[in-house]
Design a protein around this motif. Structure first.
Motif, short mmCIF file in Angstrom:
data_model
loop_
_atom_site.label_atom_id
_atom_site.label_comp_id
_atom_site.label_asym_id
_atom_site.label_seq_id
_atom_site.Cartn_x
_atom_site.Cartn_y
_atom_site.Cartn_z
N ARG A 63 1.05 -1.28 -0.11
CA ARG A 63 -0.02 0.18 -0.02
C ARG A 63 0.91 1.28 -0.12
NH1 ARG A 63 -5.05 -2.23 -1.39
NH2 ARG A 63 -5.40 -3.98 0.12
N TYR A 64 0.23 2.40 0.08
CA TYR A 64 0.90 3.64 0.12
C TYR A 64 1.56 3.68 1.36
CZ TYR A 64 -1.97 5.65 -3.59
OH TYR A 64 -2.77 5.94 -4.74
N THR A 65 2.58 4.35 1.38
CA THR A 65 3.53 4.68 2.86
C THR A 65 3.49 6.08 3.00
OG1 THR A 65 5.66 4.64 1.86
CG2 THR A 65 4.99 2.37 2.13
N ALA A 66 4.23 6.44 4.14
CA ALA A 66 4.45 7.60 4.21
C ALA A 66 5.29 8.32 3.34
CB ALA A 66 5.16 8.06 5.64
N LEU A 257 14.95 21.45 5.79
CA LEU A 257 15.22 20.91 4.31
C LEU A 257 14.36 19.75 4.01
CD1 LEU A 257 16.64 21.19 1.49
CD2 LEU A 257 18.55 20.20 2.40
N LEU A 258 14.39 18.79 5.08
CA LEU A 258 13.85 17.49 4.68
C LEU A 258 12.25 17.81 4.51
CD1 LEU A 258 15.55 15.03 7.16
CD2 LEU A 258 16.19 15.64 4.63
N ALA A 259 11.67 18.77 5.55
CA ALA A 259 10.36 19.11 5.44
C ALA A 259 9.83 19.77 4.00
CB ALA A 259 10.08 20.27 6.55
N ALA A 260 10.98 20.65 3.57
CA ALA A 260 10.64 21.11 2.13
C ALA A 260 10.74 20.10 1.11
CB ALA A 260 11.71 22.13 1.99
N MET A 261 11.65 19.14 1.30
CA MET A 261 11.57 17.94 0.29
C MET A 261 10.47 17.20 0.40
SD MET A 261 15.92 17.08 0.79
CE MET A 261 15.69 15.59 -0.04
N ASN A 262 9.97 16.82 1.61
CA ASN A 262 8.56 16.15 1.77
C ASN A 262 7.41 16.71 1.14
OD1 ASN A 262 7.71 13.70 3.61
ND2 ASN A 262 6.10 15.60 3.97
N LYS A 263 7.56 18.14 1.30
CA LYS A 263 6.46 18.77 0.44
C LYS A 263 6.33 18.51 -1.06
CE LYS A 263 4.64 23.62 0.04
NZ LYS A 263 4.74 24.99 0.76
N LEU A 264 7.72 18.98 -1.37
CA LEU A 264 7.91 18.70 -3.08
C LEU A 264 7.50 17.21 -3.39
CD1 LEU A 264 8.81 19.65 -5.79
CD2 LEU A 264 11.16 19.27 -5.15
N GLN A 265 7.92 16.21 -2.64
CA GLN A 265 7.87 14.71 -3.13
C GLN A 265 6.21 14.46 -3.01
OE1 GLN A 265 11.07 12.06 -2.55
NE2 GLN A 265 9.69 10.67 -1.37
N SER A 266 5.71 14.95 -2.06
CA SER A 266 4.13 14.69 -1.82
C SER A 266 3.56 15.01 -3.15
CB SER A 266 3.67 15.46 -0.78
OG SER A 266 3.39 16.94 -0.93
N GLN A 267 3.79 16.15 -3.78
CA GLN A 267 3.16 16.55 -5.01
C GLN A 267 3.94 15.97 -6.27
OE1 GLN A 267 0.46 17.92 -4.96
NE2 GLN A 267 0.18 19.16 -3.35
N SER A 268 4.73 14.97 -6.30
CA SER A 268 5.25 14.43 -7.48
C SER A 268 5.29 13.13 -7.18
CB SER A 268 7.07 14.84 -7.47
OG SER A 268 7.53 14.47 -6.48
N THR A 269 6.30 12.22 -6.77
CA THR A 269 6.01 10.70 -6.58
C THR A 269 5.20 10.23 -5.67
OG1 THR A 269 8.16 10.58 -5.86
CG2 THR A 269 8.01 10.34 -8.21
N THR A 270 5.13 11.00 -4.55
CA THR A 270 4.83 10.43 -3.27
C THR A 270 5.72 9.48 -2.87
OG1 THR A 270 2.23 10.83 -4.10
CG2 THR A 270 2.59 9.86 -2.00
N PRO A 272 8.16 6.26 -2.29
CA PRO A 272 8.79 5.19 -3.02
C PRO A 272 8.02 3.72 -2.73
CG PRO A 272 10.47 6.29 -1.53
CD PRO A 272 8.98 6.66 -0.88
N SER A 273 8.48 2.85 -3.69
CA SER A 273 7.65 1.68 -3.93
C SER A 273 7.87 0.85 -2.31
CB SER A 273 8.52 0.66 -4.79
OG SER A 273 8.15 -0.86 -4.58
N SER A 274 6.75 0.56 -1.95
CA SER A 274 6.61 -0.03 -0.59
C SER A 274 7.17 -1.43 -0.33
CB SER A 274 5.10 -0.37 -0.29
OG SER A 274 4.55 -1.15 -1.14
N ILE A 275 7.48 -2.09 -1.42
CA ILE A 275 8.17 -3.24 -1.58
C ILE A 275 9.56 -3.08 -1.51
CG2 ILE A 275 8.52 -5.42 -3.07
CD1 ILE A 275 5.81 -4.85 -4.19
#
Length: 400
Positions: A63-66, A257-270, A272-275
């Motif tokens: 499933r989706y992860t954080a 910085l990690l928070a900013a990267m998280n914001k960006l990733q949340s609107q791109s790939t969300t 990574p593969s859970s597996i």
């Protein structure tokens, strides 16, 4: 109104992908091709890592992860940084992406504005300046050529820094040269960076486990703890555990910085593969003994290739300290003609003639910012390497 973005016009396609694609197409047409253009281990992903992925599938961990990774992987990443690099971090200081390239992309996209500058040692991995340009910022190139063992000197770094400098990108061991900085060499760079508090450091440590001749790996935040608050230390399982296709990169850095990267990733790939994430947990926490054997194999291949390229071929090849690349100079053969009648006007013409006349695919040095060289990846079997070196020697012997 133009259909394509102006940002796209600022970047070039990846030269390594282009060369490798041409080699694949030649092979598809039945030609005898040895491609040493791509940079990925030729070993299989370790069995215990593959089994962890299968367990994840069978137990429904699909499933989706954080966005920034499952807690178990972030904890494994933090433990790895403490164990191997002496960085006192927790899971909250760590971040996971779909490969190391996405870490770099996220960090630069989240921080760069027009007019900002990023210092990039030359030669460089092909994507560094292109990502900077995509962000509408300016790459500033600091030359670290064969005369310095392809390592950035403190005085050259000092000269490259301006009030506009926001980042230094540092890759050790290096793609494309295999140069690996010692603690003392990083200490010299750290002393410069301490004088410039506006400069952040992005250190690409993806080849960490591949340091040869008994040398030890060092990362700049471990050498100078005062820099840790402005250093993004990036790594991944692609090269260390032969997991290039699994697409897992990770990093530690300042939490804003990690928070900013998280914001960006949340609107791109969300996420990574859970597996792949569960496989990476096993890769980082599980047995590591096999890495010594792999490193010994790569060191033997390095020695084979360096000796072969320097055997009266007109090439000049330094012995790299790490990674799985060599970056020989072809300058003594430029301005001449190949055995097949092709003009060797520059390094791009050289590698194209080499590919078309011998079937050996390498990448020209200009793609990495340093003309007159070519990159060879020795992540291939000894038999393939011996054959490729023999073909290269024959090609060079026929240059006139």
């Amino acid at each position: 109104m133009a259909f394509l973005s102006d940002a796209l016009s600022r970047i070039q396609p990846s030269a390594t992908v282009a060369i490798n694609s041409k080699a694949v197409e030649m092979k598809r047409q039945g030609e005898d091709v040895i491609s040493l253009a791509a940079g990925e281990p030729d070993f299989d992903t370790p069995e215990h890592v593959r089994e962890a992925a299968i367990r994840a599938i069978n137990s429904g961990k699909t499933r989706y992860t954080a966005v920034d990774g499952i807690p178990e992987l972030k904890e494994a990443v933090a433990a790895k940084f403490k164990r191997d690099n002496g960085l006192d971090v927790t899971a909250a200081d760590c971040f996971v992406s779909s490969g190391g390239k996405q870490i770099i992309f996220n960090a630069l996209m989240a921080t760069l504005n027009p007019g900002d500058e990023v210092v990039i040692p030359v030669p460089y991995w092909v994507s560094y300046p292109e990502i900077v340009r995509l962000c509408d910022a300016d790459p500033v190139f600091a030359v670290a050529d064969a005369s310095t063992g392809f390592k950035l000197k403190p005085e050259v770094l000092e000269a490259a820094i301006t009030p506009k400098t926001k980042w230094l990108i540092l890759n050790t061991p290096s793609n494309p040269t295999g140069a690996a900085y010692t603690r003392d060499e990083l200490r010299g760079l750290a002393d410069v960076l301490l004088r410039h508090p506006q400069v952040h450091i992005l250190t690409d440590d993806i080849y960490e486990v591949l340091v040869y001749d008994g040398g030890s790996f060092a990362t700049i935040a471990g050498v100078e703890p005062q820099l840790q608050a402005r250093t993004l230390t990036m790594n991944g399982v692609s090269k260390s555990h032969a997991m290039t296709g699994w697409r897992i990169g990770y990093c530690t850095g300042p939490r804003p910085l990690l928070a900013a990267m998280n914001k960006l990733q949340s609107q791109s790939t969300t996420n990574p593969s859970s597996i792949s994430q569960w496989a990476a947990v096993e890769a980082l926490n599980g047995p590591q003994e096999f890495l010594t054997g792999w490193r010994d194999v790569f060191q033997g291949r390095r020695d084979l290739v360096v000796a072969g390229l320097n055997a009266n071929t007109g090439l000049d090849c330094l012995t790299p300290e790490g990674a799985f690349y060599v970056f020989p100079s072809v300058k003594r053969l430029l301005g001449k003609t190949s055995g097949g009648g092709r003009a060797l006007t520059d390094d791009a013409a050289f590698v194209l003639a080499l590919l078309e006349e011998t079937g050996v695919a390498l990448v020209h040095g200009t793609a990495f910012g340093l003309a007159g060289h070519m990159r060879l990846s020795y992540a291939a079997s000894n038999a393939q390497l011996e054959d490729a070196v023999s073909r290269i020697q024959d090609f060079c012997a026929k240059v006139s």
